[in-house]
Enzyme design. Structure first.
Site, short mmCIF file in Angstrom:
data_model
loop_
_atom_site.label_atom_id
_atom_site.label_comp_id
_atom_site.label_asym_id
_atom_site.label_seq_id
_atom_site.Cartn_x
_atom_site.Cartn_y
_atom_site.Cartn_z
N GLY A 159 0.83 -1.20 0.00
CA GLY A 159 0.00 0.00 0.00
C GLY A 159 0.86 1.25 0.00
O GLY A 159 2.08 1.17 0.17
N ASN A 179 0.48 8.69 2.77
CA ASN A 179 0.85 10.07 2.45
C ASN A 179 2.36 10.26 2.41
O ASN A 179 2.86 11.19 1.80
CB ASN A 179 0.28 11.02 3.50
N LYS A 211 8.21 -0.22 5.73
CA LYS A 211 7.68 1.09 5.36
C LYS A 211 8.84 2.01 5.01
O LYS A 211 9.78 2.14 5.79
CB LYS A 211 6.89 1.65 6.55
N ASP A 218 -2.74 8.86 15.54
CA ASP A 218 -3.15 8.61 14.16
C ASP A 218 -4.08 7.39 14.07
O ASP A 218 -3.87 6.49 13.26
CB ASP A 218 -1.90 8.43 13.29
#
Ligand code: ATP
Ligand code: MG
Length: 342
Positions: A15, A18, A37, A167
């Site tokens: 995926g 931002n 990530k 978040d």
């Protein structure tokens, strides 16, 4: 042990967010699949070092409701962050396929005539409570199980590590085929937060009203852990509906959306959910932070007490939702092929 790039075999993208991309990788020395990530930051070595050091406290964030952290390193101006691979992905991509009955298959492109749309918009003046039609969404028993894990995870971060998440949203709630639900992407690194901050105030805000106020005034943050409780409530409604709870006409307009969150009535669960579920969500979605429930109160609420006393086949639900998601994906690809060949 420290992870390095040359120990990793890179697989497909899981995926994009931002700030970067998440890839599936294999850690060759241990044969452990991981999610990596990549965060691109234009920072000097000292700042990157500070971030890697701050991320180190993640090694202490070990709980059943928290995605395991394996290590971080940087190359040039990118931070790479390796964590537990969750093989069913995030709730935002599962929630739309959660319901079993064929009539509830997700509406990929909502179809409505322009008159219908205009009518619907008129029925939703800015200050009425909007929850929208369900376009899929997770059944109540699964929803209860998912949010129970989220609350336990958030409570762990607060009590054991003295941090708030900052978040909370469905993309940061990860699920695996065993039926486990875990949180990721919580704010442990002040330096990383600072470096990321600027770019973010996008559409689909999960920020509590007081946090939107404080960020838009650019004052030092006055919000506390109860801001996470708001985001938890909003995420719960989103997972129940299968889509973001504020009206679609605010999606494309950040200002309209933030105004609706700050000045409008909070969204709520649709009436088809039980009284307990609806009350639980309402206790999260209080406009004033001091009115919101604490994690302890949320865990002791009848909605979650009932959950702890019942059997829920989470692996079964995850398997069905993943299968439905794959079918929808294949159908989409088939349509695209047809579109191209005609
Ligand atoms: P934002 O950039 O605002 O945080 P995001 O959470 O969607 O948004 P990322 O954190 O970069 O962005 O994650 C991108 C996607 O990668 C997620 O939506 C999720 O589907 C997938 N993903 C992230 N971490 C994992 C993981 N550990 N295992 C499996 N999939 C993951
Ligand atoms: Mg994320």
């Amino acid at each position: 042990f420290a992870i390095t790039m040359d120990q990793l075999q890179l697989y497909e993208d899981l995926g994009k967010g931002n700030y970067g991309t998440v890839k599936k990788v294999l850690h060759k020395p241990t044969n452990v699949p991981m999610a990596m990530k990549e965060i691109r930051l234009e920072l000097d070595q000292a700042k990157l070092n500070a971030i890697i050091m701050e991320l180190d406290i993640l090694h202490r964030a070990v709980a059943p409701e928290i995605v395991e952290f394996y290590g971080a390193f940087f190359i040039e101006s990118c931070v790479y962050y390796c964590m537990e691979y969750m093989d069913a992905g995030s709730m935002d991509k599962l929630q739309a396929y959660g319901r079993d009955s064929p009539s509830s298959t997700p509406v990929a492109t909502p179809t409505a005539s322009t008159e219908e749309l205009a009518g619907a918009l008129q029925l939703t003046p800015p200050n009425t409570i909007y929850s929208g039609k369900r376009t899929g969404g997770v059944p109540e028993e699964v929803l209860a199980r998912v949010v129970a894990s989220m609350v336990r995870g958030l409570k762990f971060l607060k009590d054991e590590l003295q941090i708030m998440h900052r978040d909370v949203k469905p993309t940061n709630v990860l699920v695996n085929r065993k039926g486990e639900v875990k949180l990721c992407d919580f704010g442990v690194s002040g330096q990383l937060e600072k470096s990321l901050a600027k770019t973010n105030i996008g559409c689909q805000s999960y920020m509590a009203p007081e946090r939107i106020r404080s960020e838009s005034l650019n004052t030092s943050p006055t919000y506390t852990v109860s801001s996470d409780v708001w985001s938890l409530g909003l995420s719960t409604i989103e997972m129940a509906l299968g889509h973001y709870p504020y009206p679609p006409e605010t999606y494309s307009n950040v200002f309209a959306q933030l105004t609706a969150i700050v000045h409008g009535d909070p969204p709520q669960l649709p009436e088809e959910f039980s009284e307990n579920a609806r009350d639980w969500v309402a206790r999260c979605m209080m406009k004033r932070p001091e009115d919101r429930a604490t994690y302890k109160e949320l865990l002791e609420h009848p909605f979650l007490l009932e959950d702890s006393q019942r059997e829920v086949d989470m692996p079964g639900w995850v398997a069905r939702a993943c299968a439905a998601r794959e079918r929808a994906q294949q159908e989409k690809e088939r349509q695209e092929m047809l579109g191209e060949s005609s």
